[in-house]
Write a protein that holds these residues in place. Sequence first.
Motif, PDB file in Angstrom:
ATOM      1  N   ALA A   1      12.182   5.244 -14.114  1.00 14.92           N
ATOM      2  CA  ALA A   1      13.265   4.713 -14.945  1.00 14.92           C
ATOM      3  C   ALA A   1      13.423   3.205 -14.809  1.00 14.92           C
ATOM      4  O   ALA A   1      13.587   2.501 -15.803  1.00 14.92           O
ATOM      5  CB  ALA A   1      14.582   5.409 -14.593  1.00 14.92           C
ATOM      6  N   THR A   2      13.366   2.687 -13.574  1.00 19.44           N
ATOM      7  CA  THR A   2      13.633   1.265 -13.362  1.00 19.44           C
ATOM      8  C   THR A   2      12.371   0.420 -13.242  1.00 19.44           C
ATOM      9  O   THR A   2      12.438  -0.803 -13.206  1.00 19.44           O
ATOM     10  CB  THR A   2      14.460   1.048 -12.082  1.00 19.44           C
ATOM     11  N   LYS A   3      11.229   1.058 -13.113  1.00 22.35           N
ATOM     12  CA  LYS A   3       9.925   0.395 -12.936  1.00 22.35           C
ATOM     13  C   LYS A   3       9.847  -0.385 -11.623  1.00 22.35           C
ATOM     14  O   LYS A   3       8.982  -1.216 -11.428  1.00 22.35           O
ATOM     15  CB  LYS A   3       9.585  -0.549 -14.105  1.00 22.35           C
ATOM     16  N   LYS A   4      10.785  -0.124 -10.704  1.00 20.64           N
ATOM     17  CA  LYS A   4      10.796  -0.794  -9.415  1.00 20.64           C
ATOM     18  C   LYS A   4       9.811  -0.088  -8.475  1.00 20.64           C
ATOM     19  O   LYS A   4       9.818   1.131  -8.359  1.00 20.64           O
ATOM     20  CB  LYS A   4      12.200  -0.775  -8.817  1.00 20.64           C
ATOM     21  N   THR A   5       8.991  -0.878  -7.795  1.00 19.69           N
ATOM     22  CA  THR A   5       8.006  -0.338  -6.857  1.00 19.69           C
ATOM     23  C   THR A   5       8.427  -0.651  -5.430  1.00 19.69           C
ATOM     24  O   THR A   5       8.872  -1.766  -5.140  1.00 19.69           O
ATOM     25  CB  THR A   5       6.615  -0.944  -7.137  1.00 19.69           C
ATOM     26  N   VAL A   6       8.294   0.338  -4.553  1.00 18.22           N
ATOM     27  CA  VAL A   6       8.670   0.173  -3.151  1.00 18.22           C
ATOM     28  C   VAL A   6       7.706   0.992  -2.293  1.00 18.22           C
ATOM     29  O   VAL A   6       7.144   1.982  -2.755  1.00 18.22           O
ATOM     30  CB  VAL A   6      10.145   0.589  -2.919  1.00 18.22           C
ATOM     31  N   THR A   7       7.508   0.537  -1.058  1.00 12.32           N
ATOM     32  CA  THR A   7       6.658   1.268  -0.118  1.00 12.32           C
ATOM     33  C   THR A   7       7.516   1.783   1.020  1.00 12.32           C
ATOM     34  O   THR A   7       8.269   1.023   1.634  1.00 12.32           O
ATOM     35  CB  THR A   7       5.539   0.362   0.441  1.00 12.32           C
ATOM     36  N   TYR A   8       7.396   3.081   1.280  1.00 18.72           N
ATOM     37  CA  TYR A   8       8.111   3.723   2.383  1.00 18.72           C
ATOM     38  C   TYR A   8       7.108   4.347   3.340  1.00 18.72           C
ATOM     39  O   TYR A   8       6.034   4.780   2.918  1.00 18.72           O
ATOM     40  CB  TYR A   8       9.017   4.859   1.884  1.00 18.72           C
ATOM     41  N   GLN A   9       7.495   4.420   4.599  1.00 17.58           N
ATOM     42  CA  GLN A   9       6.738   5.211   5.552  1.00 17.58           C
ATOM     43  C   GLN A   9       7.541   6.485   5.773  1.00 17.58           C
ATOM     44  O   GLN A   9       8.750   6.432   6.005  1.00 17.58           O
ATOM     45  CB  GLN A   9       6.530   4.487   6.879  1.00 17.58           C
ATOM     46  N   ILE A  10       6.868   7.621   5.694  1.00 17.34           N
ATOM     47  CA  ILE A  10       7.518   8.911   5.902  1.00 17.34           C
ATOM     48  C   ILE A  10       7.498   9.207   7.407  1.00 17.34           C
ATOM     49  O   ILE A  10       6.422   9.252   8.002  1.00 17.34           O
ATOM     50  CB  ILE A  10       6.802  10.040   5.126  1.00 17.34           C
ATOM     51  N   VAL A  11       8.665   9.382   7.990  1.00 19.96           N
ATOM     52  CA  VAL A  11       8.770   9.597   9.438  1.00 19.96           C
ATOM     53  C   VAL A  11       9.697  10.780   9.724  1.00 19.96           C
ATOM     54  O   VAL A  11      10.329  11.316   8.816  1.00 19.96           O
ATOM     55  CB  VAL A  11       9.309   8.331  10.152  1.00 19.96           C
ATOM     56  N   GLY A  12       9.787  11.152  10.993  1.00 22.65           N
ATOM     57  CA  GLY A  12      10.732  12.184  11.405  1.00 22.65           C
ATOM     58  C   GLY A  12      12.140  11.630  11.389  1.00 22.65           C
ATOM     59  O   GLY A  12      12.345  10.415  11.340  1.00 22.65           O
ATOM     60  N   GLU A  13      13.124  12.525  11.451  1.00 22.66           N
ATOM     61  CA  GLU A  13      14.526  12.119  11.373  1.00 22.66           C
ATOM     62  C   GLU A  13      14.923  11.086  12.417  1.00 22.66           C
ATOM     63  O   GLU A  13      15.673  10.172  12.157  1.00 22.66           O
ATOM     64  CB  GLU A  13      15.429  13.348  11.549  1.00 22.66           C
ATOM     65  N   LYS A  14      14.420  11.231  13.625  1.00 22.18           N
ATOM     66  CA  LYS A  14      14.803  10.363  14.738  1.00 22.18           C
ATOM     67  C   LYS A  14      14.330   8.913  14.509  1.00 22.18           C
ATOM     68  O   LYS A  14      14.902   7.982  15.041  1.00 22.18           O
ATOM     69  CB  LYS A  14      14.212  10.928  16.031  1.00 22.18           C
ATOM     70  N   GLU A  15      13.283   8.731  13.710  1.00 20.86           N
ATOM     71  CA  GLU A  15      12.715   7.395  13.510  1.00 20.86           C
ATOM     72  C   GLU A  15      13.132   6.746  12.198  1.00 20.86           C
ATOM     73  O   GLU A  15      12.795   5.601  11.942  1.00 20.86           O
ATOM     74  CB  GLU A  15      11.184   7.479  13.554  1.00 20.86           C
ATOM     75  N   ALA A  16      13.849   7.471  11.354  1.00 20.25           N
ATOM     76  CA  ALA A  16      14.219   6.964  10.039  1.00 20.25           C
ATOM     77  C   ALA A  16      15.070   5.694  10.163  1.00 20.25           C
ATOM     78  O   ALA A  16      15.976   5.619  10.974  1.00 20.25           O
ATOM     79  CB  ALA A  16      14.971   8.028   9.251  1.00 20.25           C
ATOM     80  N   ASP A  17      14.731   4.690   9.356  1.00 18.18           N
ATOM     81  CA  ASP A  17      15.459   3.422   9.335  1.00 18.18           C
ATOM     82  C   ASP A  17      15.184   2.760   7.992  1.00 18.18           C
ATOM     83  O   ASP A  17      14.117   2.176   7.787  1.00 18.18           O
ATOM     84  CB  ASP A  17      15.003   2.523  10.486  1.00 18.18           C
TER      85      ASP A  17
END
Length: 157
Positions: free
Chosen positions: A98-114
């Motif tokens: 919808a917004t054409k915005k690009t972002v990079t995420y790292q998929i991690v476990g709950e304890k490491e999410a930030d």
Amino acid sequence: MSEINYVTQETFEQMKQELHTLKTVDRPAASHAIAEAREKGDLKENAEYDAAKEAQGMLEAKIKQLEGVLATAKIVDPTTIDTSKVAILTKVTITNIATKKTVTYQIVGEKEADLKQNKISASSPIGKGLIGKHVGEIAEVQAPTGILKFKVENISI
């Protein structure tokens, strides 16, 4: 708390160290604070004693919670990650359709999410929607504002 908590070896060691500190430093300090407060007289009207007991209760709850996380932890080895699809510890570049915005995420476990470090939990709505997707696929994520669609652009380590 029967779900698996995916963590890196580094995070696992940090949690073990934190648990050790809680048990060997903080727990005795809490007991000492209770003993000191107990010596100051009538326990019914001793706010210091009540506060020390409450702090001890919170400390014990934190120890129990951390023990639970460690008991269900699964250490993920970055060298064995398959980058043909989105998985724990992969970095995924996505584009919001919808917004054409690009972002990079790292998929991690709950304890490491930030989110400030672009690390999202595999159990978050976006994480759940992305897990298992391949480059070029569209992930549909249920959000409070409706369904968001993300195109997977790249997967790396």
